[in-house]
Design an enzyme around this catalytic site. Structure first.
Site, PDB file in Angstrom:
ATOM      1  N   LYS A  77       0.821  -1.213   0.000  1.00 19.51           N
ATOM      2  CA  LYS A  77       0.000   0.000   0.000  1.00 19.51           C
ATOM      3  C   LYS A  77       0.852   1.260   0.000  1.00 19.51           C
ATOM      4  O   LYS A  77       0.552   2.213  -0.716  1.00 19.51           O
ATOM      5  CB  LYS A  77      -0.926   0.020   1.220  1.00 19.51           C
ATOM      6  CG  LYS A  77      -2.103  -0.906   1.149  1.00 19.51           C
ATOM      7  CD  LYS A  77      -3.074  -0.660   2.273  1.00 19.51           C
ATOM      8  CE  LYS A  77      -2.417  -0.552   3.618  1.00 19.51           C
ATOM      9  NZ  LYS A  77      -1.628  -1.753   3.996  1.00 19.51           N
ATOM     10  N   THR A  79       3.933   1.604  -1.059  1.00 23.67           N
ATOM     11  CA  THR A  79       4.579   1.706  -2.374  1.00 23.67           C
ATOM     12  C   THR A  79       3.584   2.194  -3.420  1.00 23.67           C
ATOM     13  O   THR A  79       3.917   3.030  -4.274  1.00 23.67           O
ATOM     14  CB  THR A  79       5.156   0.339  -2.785  1.00 23.67           C
ATOM     15  OG1 THR A  79       5.967  -0.151  -1.728  1.00 23.67           O
ATOM     16  CG2 THR A  79       5.997   0.454  -4.043  1.00 23.67           C
ATOM     17  N   ARG A 100       2.020   7.633   6.783  1.00 20.76           N
ATOM     18  CA  ARG A 100       2.291   7.508   8.216  1.00 20.76           C
ATOM     19  C   ARG A 100       3.790   7.327   8.469  1.00 20.76           C
ATOM     20  O   ARG A 100       4.493   6.773   7.646  1.00 20.76           O
ATOM     21  CB  ARG A 100       1.526   6.300   8.761  1.00 20.76           C
ATOM     22  CG  ARG A 100       0.030   6.367   8.465  1.00 20.76           C
ATOM     23  CD  ARG A 100      -0.610   4.998   8.536  1.00 20.76           C
ATOM     24  NE  ARG A 100      -0.098   4.120   7.497  1.00 20.76           N
ATOM     25  CZ  ARG A 100      -0.173   2.797   7.527  1.00 20.76           C
ATOM     26  NH1 ARG A 100      -0.736   2.191   8.551  1.00 20.76           N
ATOM     27  NH2 ARG A 100       0.307   2.072   6.545  1.00 20.76           N
ATOM     28  N   LYS A 111       8.386  -6.747   9.222  1.00 21.06           N
ATOM     29  CA  LYS A 111       7.881  -6.231   7.957  1.00 21.06           C
ATOM     30  C   LYS A 111       8.846  -5.277   7.263  1.00 21.06           C
ATOM     31  O   LYS A 111       8.860  -5.175   6.044  1.00 21.06           O
ATOM     32  CB  LYS A 111       6.544  -5.524   8.217  1.00 21.06           C
ATOM     33  CG  LYS A 111       5.844  -5.009   6.967  1.00 21.06           C
ATOM     34  CD  LYS A 111       4.475  -4.447   7.339  1.00 21.06           C
ATOM     35  CE  LYS A 111       3.801  -3.829   6.122  1.00 21.06           C
ATOM     36  NZ  LYS A 111       4.419  -2.583   5.713  1.00 21.06           N
ATOM     37  N   PHE A 307      -3.352  -1.575   6.498  1.00 14.31           N
ATOM     38  CA  PHE A 307      -3.815  -2.950   6.310  1.00 14.31           C
ATOM     39  C   PHE A 307      -5.022  -3.004   5.362  1.00 14.31           C
ATOM     40  O   PHE A 307      -5.132  -2.211   4.453  1.00 14.31           O
ATOM     41  CB  PHE A 307      -4.092  -3.613   7.654  1.00 14.31           C
ATOM     42  CG  PHE A 307      -2.859  -3.778   8.497  1.00 14.31           C
ATOM     43  CD1 PHE A 307      -1.718  -4.363   7.986  1.00 14.31           C
ATOM     44  CD2 PHE A 307      -2.823  -3.313   9.805  1.00 14.31           C
ATOM     45  CE1 PHE A 307      -0.565  -4.510   8.758  1.00 14.31           C
ATOM     46  CE2 PHE A 307      -1.676  -3.451  10.585  1.00 14.31           C
ATOM     47  CZ  PHE A 307      -0.557  -4.051  10.065  1.00 14.31           C
ATOM     48  N   PHE A 395       4.060  -8.185  -9.552  1.00 15.31           N
ATOM     49  CA  PHE A 395       5.332  -8.820  -9.213  1.00 15.31           C
ATOM     50  C   PHE A 395       5.834  -9.581 -10.443  1.00 15.31           C
ATOM     51  O   PHE A 395       5.038 -10.074 -11.260  1.00 15.31           O
ATOM     52  CB  PHE A 395       5.153  -9.804  -8.045  1.00 15.31           C
ATOM     53  CG  PHE A 395       5.007  -9.151  -6.708  1.00 15.31           C
ATOM     54  CD1 PHE A 395       6.013  -9.248  -5.752  1.00 15.31           C
ATOM     55  CD2 PHE A 395       3.864  -8.418  -6.382  1.00 15.31           C
ATOM     56  CE1 PHE A 395       5.877  -8.652  -4.505  1.00 15.31           C
ATOM     57  CE2 PHE A 395       3.727  -7.817  -5.145  1.00 15.31           C
ATOM     58  CZ  PHE A 395       4.737  -7.941  -4.212  1.00 15.31           C
ATOM     59  N   TRP A 423       6.676  -0.268  -8.552  1.00 17.80           N
ATOM     60  CA  TRP A 423       7.866  -0.680  -7.812  1.00 17.80           C
ATOM     61  C   TRP A 423       9.084  -0.701  -8.735  1.00 17.80           C
ATOM     62  O   TRP A 423      10.153  -0.203  -8.378  1.00 17.80           O
ATOM     63  CB  TRP A 423       7.643  -2.068  -7.198  1.00 17.80           C
ATOM     64  CG  TRP A 423       8.812  -2.549  -6.386  1.00 17.80           C
ATOM     65  CD1 TRP A 423       9.115  -2.242  -5.099  1.00 17.80           C
ATOM     66  CD2 TRP A 423       9.861  -3.424  -6.841  1.00 17.80           C
ATOM     67  NE1 TRP A 423      10.286  -2.860  -4.708  1.00 17.80           N
ATOM     68  CE2 TRP A 423      10.766  -3.597  -5.755  1.00 17.80           C
ATOM     69  CE3 TRP A 423      10.128  -4.082  -8.043  1.00 17.80           C
ATOM     70  CZ2 TRP A 423      11.902  -4.404  -5.855  1.00 17.80           C
ATOM     71  CZ3 TRP A 423      11.259  -4.873  -8.140  1.00 17.80           C
ATOM     72  CH2 TRP A 423      12.143  -5.037  -7.055  1.00 17.80           C
TER      73      TRP A 423
END
Length: 570
Positions: A77, A79, A100, A111, A307, A395, A423
């Site tokens: 999220k 990224t 945040r 993480k 999340f 990915f 990404w």
């Protein structure tokens, strides 16, 4: 499957970046040198007076980024938020992102950080993921000052008549440390204090953090600190930080932390960084103050809710938007092929270990089956009258047939969907997503809250459990029943609900995947964060102080003594 190209590590990309002076980033937002306070060359705090100065400017389109129920590794999220903000500039639009500040718990735990990743990062990355401008340390100090004043008051005669067994205010520390969850304090000589059982939470779960995120001004923050309830007297009356004469000093400790931090992305998009993470044990959204600045500073303001949409977005809609008065124009629901495969319930993912080999095999049927969770999270966004857009965070291990399975689900739902390569490619890889979001944000909005504040506490809890999680019933431990009665008797029943629940499942059991229905949601305890302005039920075995894994990320972090550079940080 896409051909995987070699991408440097996050920290290598960040350290190679050419940053603009932070004054130039502020200028993109319409802020002058007098509006900011410099923290070196590439970070600044924004003075709150800037909010008033920007008031006559039109509002940006307001976009919140949320996700499916994540794997333990996260689904990108942050990224995506960074990549989407960068992508708008490729369309000739201006954007500001609001995210945040990461906790050192996950930074040195499982993480990793929250600066994004690959070519969609906030920089300088090391400062972002470590101390930044010291806000979390200020929160720790303010929280623990109040804790010390509580025990000191009792030691010196307890004029307020505080029942030590009723004290709910705990000390905090911004590292994951399971040994501190339950402790006995005050052991030793009589002068060392009165022994009592207590414990530590992680700093980002502190009510002080929640107040920072939801406050609207220095005056409002001072008043909220005064309303904090730390426990009760022997005759069951709530005791506040104001009565302990602690709220003023807490505000002094937080007078710099209240100012939002300004950084930049790799493509020099302005990035507002303020307040903390953890939507499972807190509300998991960046600050109202940052949004009130960003909403006046660009064509688009992109923010992130922690999340899955059942937790962070639900709290964004029903807690943060109530406080800010801002209304979202669109919501991005991030999904990955690997997360949807996991939601079949066939696979097990362990942080720090490679994904199961069979999970990496081409299997669009698994993706389609696991998309039950995606369907539910899209539904959760729509329940608030907000237009969703599905982002497929791509990915290199994804197969075309698996990606197409997600597009099929999107067509069935009648939802816009875009494949995004932010990404690997930065903003250029998220242009399709940005176009879809811009279209969605232009549609008429029907935003509304899930529940009315005047409803009883139990009714609000059960509305979230049924409508957002899919539960059939809610059960309450005896202590939770008693706490709810006390809060309503003391006039706190009108507050919104901030559920503390595992982020790894729609249920209270992190091992349950997909989108189950009809299950029982157990409420173990209910706390009142009166200063922050919400009721805080703990679901099942939810912990407010995480523990470290067998091989924490801290083992890999070091410093290059020749260059002074941080190494091993992602």
């Amino acid at each position: 499957m896409a051909v995987e190209k070699t991408i440097p590590s996050d920290i290598e990309i960040a350290q190679a970046a050419r940053l603009e002076p932070i004054e130039a980033i502020a200028e993109k937002m319409g802020l002058g040198r007098d509006d900011i306070e410099l923290y070196g060359d590439y970070m600044a705090k924004i003075k709150l007076e800037a909010i008033e100065r920007l008031q006559d400017r039109p509002n940006a389109r307001y976009v919140v980024v949320t996700a499916v129920t994540p794997t333990p590794l996260g689904e990108g999220k942050s990224t995506t938020t960074v990549g989407l903000g960068q992508a708008f500039h490729h369309m000739g639009k201006t954007a500001v992102i609001a995210i945040r500040q990461p906790s050192q718990g996950p930074t040195f735990g499982i993480k990793g950080g929250a600066a994004g990743g690959g070519y969609s990062q906030v920089v300088p990355m090391e400062q972002f993921n470590l101390h930044l401008t010291g806000d979390i340390h200020a929160i720790t100090a303010a929280n623990n000052l109040l804790a010390a004043m509580i025990d000191n008051h009792i030691y010196h005669g307890n004029a307020l008549g505080i029942d030590p067994y009723s004290i709910t205010w705990r000390r905090v520390l911004d590292v994951s440390d399971r040994e501190l969850r339950n402790i006995v304090a005050g052991l030793g000589a009589r002068s060392d204090g009165r022994p009592r059982q207590t414990g530590f939470d992680i700093t980002v779960a502190s009510e002080v953090m929640a107040i920072l995120a939801l406050t609207t001004s220095l005056r409002d923050m001072r008043e909220r600190f005064g309303r904090i309830v730390i426990g009760h007297t022997y005759d069951k009356k709530p005791v506040t930080a104001e009565e302990l004469r602690a709220a003023g000093a807490m505000t002094v400790l937080m007078k710099e932390a209240i100012k939002p931090n300004l950084l930049q992305t790799l493509e020099r998009t302005p990035a507002l960084v303020h307040a903390g993470p953890f939507a499972n044990i807190a509300h998991g959204n960046s600050s109202v103050l940052a949004d009130r600045i960003g909403i006046k500073a660009a064509d688009f303001l992109v923010t992130e809710a922690g999340f899955g949409a059942d937790i962070g977005a639900e709290k964004f809609f029903n807690i943060k938007c109530r406080t800010s008065g801002l209304r979202p124009d669109a919501a991005v629901v991030v999904a990955t092929v690997r997360a949807l495969k996991l939601h079949t319930g066939k696979y097990r993912v362990t942080p720090g270990r490679p994904l199961p080999e069979e999970m990496l095999q081409e299997n669009p049927d698994d993706v389609y089956q696991g998309a039950s969770n995606l369907r539910k999270q899209v539904e959760n966004v729509r329940k608030h009258g907000v237009t969703p857009v599905i982002c497929i965070n791509h990915f290199a291990t994804d197969y075309e047939s698996e990606v197409e399975a997600i597009f099929t689900v999107a067509r069935e739902l009648g939802v816009r969907c875009a494949l995004s390569n932010h990404w690997a490619e930065g903003g250029a890889g998220a242009v399709d997503l940005a176009r879809a979001v811009a279209e969605a944000a232009d549609e008429p909005s029907d935003f509304h809250f899930l529940y009315e504040l005047e409803r009883p506490i139990k009714e609000k809890i059960e509305t979230i459990a049924r409508e957002i999680y899919g539960a059939g019933e809610v059960t309450y431990d005896r202590v939770a029943e008693r706490q709810i009665r006390e809060y309503e008797r003391n006039g706190f029943g009108h507050l919104p609900i901030c559920m503390a629940k595992t982020h790894l499942s729609l249920t209270a059991d992190p091992s349950v995947k997909g989108a189950p229905t009809g299950f029982t949601l157990p409420i173990r305890e209910v706390r009142a964060s009166v200063g922050a302005g919400f009721i805080y039920p703990l679901v099942g075995e939810m912990r407010t102080m995480p523990g470290l894994p067998s091989h924490p990320a801290a083992e890999r972090v070091d410093i290059d003594l020749e260059t002074g550079r941080v190494v091993g940080l992602f």
